[in-house]
Design a protein around this motif. Structure first.
Motif, PDB file in Angstrom:
ATOM      1  N   UNK A   1       0.840  -1.207   0.000  1.00 20.66           N
ATOM      2  CA  UNK A   1       0.000   0.000   0.000  1.00 20.66           C
ATOM      3  C   UNK A   1       0.868   1.247   0.000  1.00 20.66           C
ATOM      4  N   UNK A   2       1.955   1.213   0.738  1.00 24.05           N
ATOM      5  CA  UNK A   2       2.818   2.398   0.797  1.00 24.05           C
ATOM      6  C   UNK A   2       3.668   2.533  -0.472  1.00 24.05           C
ATOM      7  N   UNK A   3       4.036   1.408  -1.071  1.00 23.79           N
ATOM      8  CA  UNK A   3       4.714   1.473  -2.363  1.00 23.79           C
ATOM      9  C   UNK A   3       3.810   2.080  -3.428  1.00 23.79           C
ATOM     10  N   UNK A   4       2.523   1.693  -3.388  1.00 23.93           N
ATOM     11  CA  UNK A   4       1.548   2.261  -4.318  1.00 23.93           C
ATOM     12  C   UNK A   4       1.351   3.744  -4.052  1.00 23.93           C
ATOM     13  N   UNK A   5       1.325   4.134  -2.778  1.00 24.01           N
ATOM     14  CA  UNK A   5       1.161   5.545  -2.425  1.00 24.01           C
ATOM     15  C   UNK A   5       2.340   6.373  -2.922  1.00 24.01           C
ATOM     16  N   UNK A   6       3.543   5.817  -2.828  1.00 23.76           N
ATOM     17  CA  UNK A   6       4.729   6.530  -3.332  1.00 23.76           C
ATOM     18  C   UNK A   6       4.607   6.801  -4.824  1.00 23.76           C
ATOM     19  N   UNK A   7       4.183   5.803  -5.581  1.00 21.98           N
ATOM     20  CA  UNK A   7       4.066   5.991  -7.026  1.00 21.98           C
ATOM     21  C   UNK A   7       2.889   6.901  -7.373  1.00 21.98           C
TER      22      UNK A   7
ATOM     23  N   UNK B   1       1.973   9.368  -5.571  1.00 24.88           N
ATOM     24  CA  UNK B   1       2.528  10.696  -5.278  1.00 24.88           C
ATOM     25  C   UNK B   1       3.285  11.247  -6.481  1.00 24.88           C
ATOM     26  N   UNK B   2       4.097  10.402  -7.103  1.00 22.24           N
ATOM     27  CA  UNK B   2       4.914  10.856  -8.233  1.00 22.24           C
ATOM     28  C   UNK B   2       4.063  11.160  -9.464  1.00 22.24           C
ATOM     29  N   UNK B   3       3.061  10.333  -9.712  1.00 17.53           N
ATOM     30  CA  UNK B   3       2.180  10.588 -10.861  1.00 17.53           C
ATOM     31  C   UNK B   3       1.382  11.872 -10.640  1.00 17.53           C
ATOM     32  N   UNK B   4       0.895  12.076  -9.431  1.00 17.83           N
ATOM     33  CA  UNK B   4       0.188  13.317  -9.115  1.00 17.83           C
ATOM     34  C   UNK B   4       1.084  14.522  -9.336  1.00 17.83           C
TER      35      UNK B   4
ATOM     36  N   UNK C   1      10.551  24.283  -4.924  1.00 17.23           N
ATOM     37  CA  UNK C   1      11.067  23.510  -6.059  1.00 17.23           C
ATOM     38  C   UNK C   1      11.171  22.014  -5.745  1.00 17.23           C
ATOM     39  N   UNK C   2      10.543  21.606  -4.652  1.00 22.57           N
ATOM     40  CA  UNK C   2      10.520  20.187  -4.287  1.00 22.57           C
ATOM     41  C   UNK C   2       9.172  19.623  -4.721  1.00 22.57           C
ATOM     42  N   UNK C   3       9.198  18.691  -5.663  1.00 20.22           N
ATOM     43  CA  UNK C   3       7.960  18.156  -6.217  1.00 20.22           C
ATOM     44  C   UNK C   3       8.172  16.712  -6.655  1.00 20.22           C
ATOM     45  N   UNK C   4       7.285  15.826  -6.241  1.00 15.15           N
ATOM     46  CA  UNK C   4       7.366  14.430  -6.651  1.00 15.15           C
ATOM     47  C   UNK C   4       8.366  13.607  -5.867  1.00 15.15           C
ATOM     48  N   UNK C   5       8.708  14.058  -4.666  1.00 18.24           N
ATOM     49  CA  UNK C   5       9.725  13.359  -3.868  1.00 18.24           C
ATOM     50  C   UNK C   5       9.120  12.634  -2.668  1.00 18.24           C
ATOM     51  N   UNK C   6       9.793  11.581  -2.264  1.00 21.09           N
ATOM     52  CA  UNK C   6       9.437  10.837  -1.060  1.00 21.09           C
ATOM     53  C   UNK C   6      10.548  11.119  -0.049  1.00 21.09           C
TER      54      UNK C   6
END
Length: 243
Positions: free
Chosen positions: A151-157, A159-162, A228-233
């Motif tokens: 679930x958290x791996x899916x949430x990370x991805x 996040x990046x797509x968003x 300027x931080x976007x798409x990061x975990x």
């Protein structure tokens, strides 16, 4: 005037732990804050502790009721998807019911709430920031976490797509990935040295995270300082993922 004066914030899973502490912090920093939880008693005690907060009681696993509740409070400029459900156990006995519920709360609800909030911002042509609360478990396999880790791996991805799709529209999306956090429940769950010892041994800083460690990281990602931080975990893990 606080750093977030004039901005409206929504925090899910706000009744206890990280979410509750974050709500109080954001109110202190001048935001108009909406605290969402499925537990009415927790929201009542939060309201008593922090009278400036507005509360929403809804179960995030209910797609329609959640959507309706969030639509009533837009616009939201700062969204923190903090709510999560965790249940651990061996892979061989993992049930479809727990699988469905955990993905519903930890991933699907994030998509749901974020669609309403960011869709509204896009329509209004307003900037905004989203922070998803993930976990080191999204990037490292942990025993007995056969459902939680995915679930958290899916949430990370997600996040990046968003971030990829919403960045051009003025909306940044990032996540924090904490190690074990010493919330009230965390202190109880990790009080046994036999359980805590092996995990602590893998953290270079030699300690678990305090709630404030995670709150401070979220506040940074919400603020203009991280523009300027976007798409990061962002790991908040004392170096666990570096080892």
């Amino acid at each position: 005037m606080g750093k977030f004066a004039g901005r409206r914030a929504l925090v899910t899973g706000a009744g206890a732990g990280i979410g509750r502490a974050l709500v109080i912090k954001l109110v202190e920093m001048g935001a108009e804050v909406f605290a969402l939880s499925k537990t009415a008693a927790n929201l009542e005690s939060l309201k008593a502790e922090c009278p400036g907060v507005k509360t929403i009681c809804v179960d995030l696993s209910d797609w329609t009721k959640t959507r309706e509740a969030v639509q009533k409070i837009i616009p939201i400029h700062l969204l923190v998807n903090n709510a999560a459900f965790a249940s651990v156990g061996p892979f061989l006995t993992a049930s479809p019911e727990v699988f469905d519920h955990m993905f519903s709360v930890n991933v699907k609800a994030v998509m749901n709430v974020s669609q309403v909030v960011t869709g509204d911002l896009v329509a209004r042509k307003q900037r905004g920031t989203v922070v998803n609360v993930s976990s080191q478990a999204g990037q490292r396999a942990l025993v007995d976490h056969a459902i939680y880790c995915p679930t958290k791996g899916a949430l990370d991805m997600l996040t990046k797509v968003m971030a990829l799709e919403l960045g051009p529209k003025g909306i940044r999306v990032n996540a924090v990935a904490p190690t074990v956090v010493l919330t009230a429940l965390g202190r109880i769950g990790w009080s046994d040295p036999a359980k805590a010892g092996p995990m602590l041994a893998r953290i270079p800083q030699g300690r678990f995270a305090e709630v404030e460690d995670v709150v401070n990281a979220i506040v940074y990602l919400l603020s203009d300082e991280s523009d300027m931080v976007n798409g990061h975990i962002l790991p908040v893990d004392g170096g666990f993922l570096a080892a």
